[in-house]
Design an enzyme around this catalytic site. Sequence first.
Site, PDB file in Angstrom:
ATOM      1  N   LEU A 166      43.089  34.169  43.939  1.00  0.00           N
ATOM      2  CA  LEU A 166      44.011  34.231  42.800  1.00  0.00           C
ATOM      3  C   LEU A 166      45.435  34.056  43.323  1.00  0.00           C
ATOM      4  O   LEU A 166      46.264  34.958  43.285  1.00  0.00           O
ATOM      5  CB  LEU A 166      43.835  35.564  42.054  1.00  0.00           C
ATOM      6  CG  LEU A 166      44.393  35.626  40.621  1.00  0.00           C
ATOM      7  CD1 LEU A 166      43.860  34.496  39.766  1.00  0.00           C
ATOM      8  CD2 LEU A 166      44.075  36.949  39.959  1.00  0.00           C
ATOM      9  N   HIS A 167      45.698  32.879  43.881  1.00  0.00           N
ATOM     10  CA  HIS A 167      47.007  32.518  44.420  1.00  0.00           C
ATOM     11  C   HIS A 167      47.355  31.177  43.813  1.00  0.00           C
ATOM     12  O   HIS A 167      46.569  30.587  43.093  1.00  0.00           O
ATOM     13  CB  HIS A 167      46.942  32.355  45.942  1.00  0.00           C
ATOM     14  CG  HIS A 167      46.494  33.587  46.666  1.00  0.00           C
ATOM     15  ND1 HIS A 167      45.709  33.534  47.769  1.00  0.00           N
ATOM     16  CD2 HIS A 167      46.728  34.896  46.413  1.00  0.00           C
ATOM     17  CE1 HIS A 167      45.465  34.768  48.190  1.00  0.00           C
ATOM     18  NE2 HIS A 167      46.070  35.611  47.382  1.00  0.00           N
ATOM     19  N   ALA A 168      48.553  30.685  44.181  1.00  0.00           N
ATOM     20  CA  ALA A 168      48.925  29.316  43.854  1.00  0.00           C
ATOM     21  C   ALA A 168      48.619  28.980  42.385  1.00  0.00           C
ATOM     22  O   ALA A 168      48.982  29.737  41.492  1.00  0.00           O
ATOM     23  CB  ALA A 168      48.226  28.339  44.800  1.00  0.00           C
ATOM     24  N   PRO A 223      45.830  28.907  40.389  1.00  0.00           N
ATOM     25  CA  PRO A 223      45.117  29.849  39.512  1.00  0.00           C
ATOM     26  C   PRO A 223      45.992  31.046  39.116  1.00  0.00           C
ATOM     27  O   PRO A 223      45.928  31.504  37.969  1.00  0.00           O
ATOM     28  CB  PRO A 223      43.927  30.292  40.371  1.00  0.00           C
ATOM     29  CG  PRO A 223      43.741  29.216  41.369  1.00  0.00           C
ATOM     30  CD  PRO A 223      45.099  28.638  41.629  1.00  0.00           C
TER      31      PRO A 223
END
Lengths: 559, 86
Positions: free
Chosen positions: B14-16, B18
């Site tokens: 859940l980075h960038a 997303p």
Amino acid sequence: MNLRGVGVSPGIGHGPAYILTTRVPEPPEGATYTGESDQEKERAVSALAQVAGELESRGDRAGGEAGEILKAQALMAEDPGLIVKIRSCVEQGMAAERAVYESFGKYREVLAGLGGYLGERAADLDDIRDRVIAVLTGQVMPGLPTPGPEPYVLVAHDLAPADTALLSRETVAAFVTEQGGPTSHTAIIARALGVPAVVACAAATTLTAGVRVLVDGTSGEVRAQPTASDVAQAQNVASARQEAIAQVRGPGRTQDGVAVPLLANVGGPGDVEAALAAGAEGIGLYRTEFLYLGRRQPPRPEEQEEAYRAALDAFPGGPVVVRTLDAGADKPLAFLPPPAPEPNPALGERGVRLFRRHPEVMETQLDALATAAAGSSGRLHVMAAMVATAEEARWFAAACRSADLPSAGVMIEVPAAALRAPGLLAEVDFVSIGTNDLAQYCFAADRELGALSELQDRWQPALLDLVAMTVSAARAAGKPCGVCGEAAADPAMACVLVGLGATTLSMSPAVLPATRAALAGHTMEQCRFAAQAAREAPTAAQARAAARAHLPGLAPLGL
Amino acid sequence: MGERKATVAAEVGLHARPAATFVQTAMTAPMEISVAKLGGGDPVNGKSILQIMALDVRQGETIVIKAEGEGSDEILEQLASIATTP
């Protein structure tokens, strides 16, 4: 003045230096404001909104991947948690710009502490912070020069996506940054643009603005005020490389005709075409993770078979070396969650270690490989990753045999495996050296850390020792030993590896033609002398120089 | 209080991208949204991209998303679907 960094995007770039100094001075500690706190809070919030708006509209103009990065940054500039912190700092009497500085700092520390990808986002936060402070203090945020008649060399402490998103090859000849690693934005965007880039280049911003700079994105060399002949030579080198690509064809071999199959590293079905176009004789490293990542269920056997068969059919008669699943804590699978968080994922339950916990996943993969091979003319070899001991090698080889696979091998990427290579070789049909991980584990130096890239140097004597031990063990056992990894992508190192006794070399298709040309330019005896000279040298730099002294065919080819 | 569990499927966690999509969607909701890692840690503000990034949710990890009030079911559904999109 000559500087050296780490080349992350190959090619030669030449032009006037443009030094980008994005650092805005730190607002003094203890800075306060006069007037109402509400007004001061409003000043901070509207500066944040202005910067967010600018980032958003740059994102719209840039589009694509860069556009998405910029839009995520716009969200960061207006982050509600950040605004709460800033308001509370102002409430306590802090001037808006100091409040912004301190509040960003708190998040920066958290991200930097997480390291890896998130650690590199810390630089993004600095850039947003400086833009907001520039708005608050009425400073002009230094931007990029308007494109001139000639592309410039962009030199910076570090580059933010906001700086690089709107650049193109027509405006930039090369990138040079003091910070950054192979996964930094600079590296990613430079490679996407096809612009040469050097990162981790200490003191780069001390170059004088406007002075001409010559950048070698392969070697990492950055030369200020090169002579006209230096530039001409560098450019000739670049075009000689192109010609070498065009002229030398056919299977990989030394000048005196010793065959050294040149194979391709493939990460998914899309790479097979590039491998064929580059004239690869087979696949030396077929990574299978693409079949598993991002899935909630393991891939069905039929889906796996189809992918493997396509690779085998692409190289009739050629070797196709498939590496079984190498997922683990750093690339966790949704359907195989790690039992507990691992503090050092690179040292965790990866590769064959995960198979020992979930043998059913391995068995399905091996069966799918055997089915695919049965109906194909490609020669299938299967190998496991992260094997450290002879027992692990024996266990994996036995599983391959019960699946009726014709050839079982292991990667040599853990120093323990190289040290006891004879024991591992007794259990398997072949080995393949993965130099990137072998270097990482040999030097206890994280591959992702730019600051440690010197220890990742493929010419490091200790790494050469481990490679040499493995290759000699394979020769003694009469079994093939390939090399897949960045080392095989360096033409001089490729000759050294062949001189040491590597039987095949595997690399990304883009660099395959240069390696083919380098090998064709030297005899086996020259390769052996180069290998011996490299092994006798005390440092990486001396090893490289000593080997090159025995490989006179490289310079004329511009390699 | 409404609550959904979701296992993050994207390779980058859940980075960038997303994370940005998740936060942009959370911001459309009138109520507070909280996100926590399953089985540990304090919940963070689902509308704060910095807090979501600092939560450091990797692929394969499960998060608990909470929201309360009218429309919370719909927003929880949307957020869970973003988190579970590969």
